[in-house]
Design a protein around this motif. Sequence first.
Motif, mmCIF file in Angstrom:
data_model
loop_
_atom_site.group_PDB
_atom_site.id
_atom_site.type_symbol
_atom_site.label_atom_id
_atom_site.label_comp_id
_atom_site.label_asym_id
_atom_site.label_seq_id
_atom_site.Cartn_x
_atom_site.Cartn_y
_atom_site.Cartn_z
ATOM 1 N N ASP A 1 9.876 61.447 45.315
ATOM 2 C CA ASP A 1 10.415 60.207 44.786
ATOM 3 C C ASP A 1 10.753 59.280 45.958
ATOM 4 O O ASP A 1 11.109 59.768 47.028
ATOM 5 N N PRO A 2 10.655 57.956 45.768
ATOM 6 C CA PRO A 2 11.086 57.040 46.837
ATOM 7 C C PRO A 2 12.491 57.351 47.344
ATOM 8 O O PRO A 2 12.777 57.153 48.514
ATOM 9 N N ALA A 3 13.337 57.876 46.429
ATOM 10 C CA ALA A 3 14.709 58.187 46.831
ATOM 11 C C ALA A 3 14.737 59.287 47.891
ATOM 12 O O ALA A 3 15.580 59.256 48.785
ATOM 13 N N PHE A 4 13.795 60.254 47.803
ATOM 14 C CA PHE A 4 13.759 61.318 48.813
ATOM 15 C C PHE A 4 13.441 60.728 50.183
ATOM 16 O O PHE A 4 14.018 61.124 51.196
ATOM 17 N N MET B 1 13.913 57.578 51.189
ATOM 18 C CA MET B 1 15.071 56.799 51.640
ATOM 19 C C MET B 1 16.138 57.719 52.218
ATOM 20 O O MET B 1 16.725 57.447 53.257
ATOM 21 N N LYS B 2 16.380 58.809 51.517
ATOM 22 C CA LYS B 2 17.442 59.710 51.928
ATOM 23 C C LYS B 2 17.100 60.387 53.250
ATOM 24 O O LYS B 2 17.971 60.583 54.097
ATOM 25 N N PHE C 1 15.416 59.112 55.665
ATOM 26 C CA PHE C 1 15.700 58.151 56.739
ATOM 27 C C PHE C 1 17.193 58.006 56.957
ATOM 28 O O PHE C 1 17.662 57.927 58.091
#
Lengths: 379, 148
Positions: free
Chosen positions: B60-63, B65-66, B68
């Motif tokens: 997921d994009p959230a993974f 982002m996290k 980074f």
Amino acid sequence: MMVISDQSPIYAAVNLSKSELKTMLSACYQCSSCTSVCPLRRVSKFNPRKIIHKFKMDTPVSEEDLTSCLTCSLCLEVCPQEVDFPEFIRLSRKNVGISDDNFAHHNIFNLIQIFMGEMTESGMKFDFQGKTDPTSNIAYFPGCIDLFDRFLDLKETDFHQIGQSAINIMNKVGISPNLISLKCCGHDAYWTGDEGAYDQVREYNTQFIKSSGISTLVVSCAECYYTFEKLYDLDVRVQHISQFIDENKEKLGFKGETYDLAYHDACRLGRFMKEYDTPRNVLKATGANIKEFTLNKQFTKCCGVSAWLKCDDNSRAIMLRKLEETAQAVGNEGTLAVGCTKCFAHLNCVLEDRKPQHNFQIKVKEIGMIVDETSSSKS
Amino acid sequence: MTETNSKIQTELLEEPYEPTIIVFACNWCSYAGADLAGVSRLKYPTNIRIVRVMCSGRVDPAFIMKAFLKGADGVLVAGCHPGDCHYLEGNLSTEVRVKNTQEAFDILGWETDRLRLEWISASEGKRFAQIITEFTEQIKELGPIKKR
């Protein structure tokens, strides 16, 4: 006795201890008005009165309760003692902290807020058509709509159009706005209790707005409007797009064809900022015949989700109720106008599910989009 | 004399910049590819930390982002070649998601080069080693992330 007044504690750095939170709730005499109006109570066992009672009796608020509350502030509207339950929830969230699992969309939007605060050196970059002028003293900030387009998997909803309509309207009025490159307003970080992330974006934005020398800041989203106007300490005039249109509606040349429309008062625009009539006046000027909900203005039920917290079955049920009310007011193929980008996102999200969940053909539109469509002036 | 001494000392103390790279590798192709690279004793930089996922479509994009936010300097998402996906079209949705995330980085005003998507099949051990070497070099050139 401490009843929360207009002097919101955000202006001073507060770190309320448990006893202070209790003092804040001490005015409550358990009349249960809050529970009877709570939109969440209609679909779940959520009980604000009981949460207050339990907290006074030294039982900590469960994480479930803490994250379920929509902070829509309807309870504050009916409370005879003006006990600020949403503020209590916010401060509890700040004290307890919320784990990532409770956020919708894998917490992506709150991560982006933290990302903007910690990692990037500049604000968001926007790409819109139309005339813009970086030296203009009237600025327009579209908010996070471009990010919704990227991360919300909605195929038929175009969030970019919200910003584009607003810029079209401003051009039609004869203004080339300064497309200001701010960071996220920090509303969600603030309401989920992450004040570190909120402070980071607030500091950047405050400094950027002050150094840019603008006098008016126009925003499309009710949350941006509430945050910039009430939480930030800015010396510029902050306007919601509906207020901007209301001031300039003569120049927009509406066709005047009448049509039926329902209007949903967003909590941040209505109950928080007391802006009930301006959006209605704007819609009426476009020729709309507003069919009011049974519960409207300060008693409007929430759209279902706030601050990307916990979008679950209950939220869906609330959203479907909202659509049901709309269908009752304007028919199954009617239009619902909203003044908030978030309401627009949530209601469109549930609309795109279609069968077997529901069979509504309703269109949810943002005020700026409706005005841009009905205005006949050329920019 | 003391000057050169201190110079030598600082040079010895100053460790060269070693980036941390998170690799999301799909179980069926890319992870097996990494395995093959190891079995074939191919050399590649040790800066990567592999996270095995069942399909690259799980990322997921959230993974990203996290990763980074938690201190990664680069993120590589590796999946099967289009058409080879074990779950038919998981990797196609990955392509869309990574593209969207890169666009979002553009909006936020951040370096899009730190995120990369590659197709690596189970038989491409050599390609895996090559891509990792190349990507590590690229991240080294970009340097560490500047936090505010």
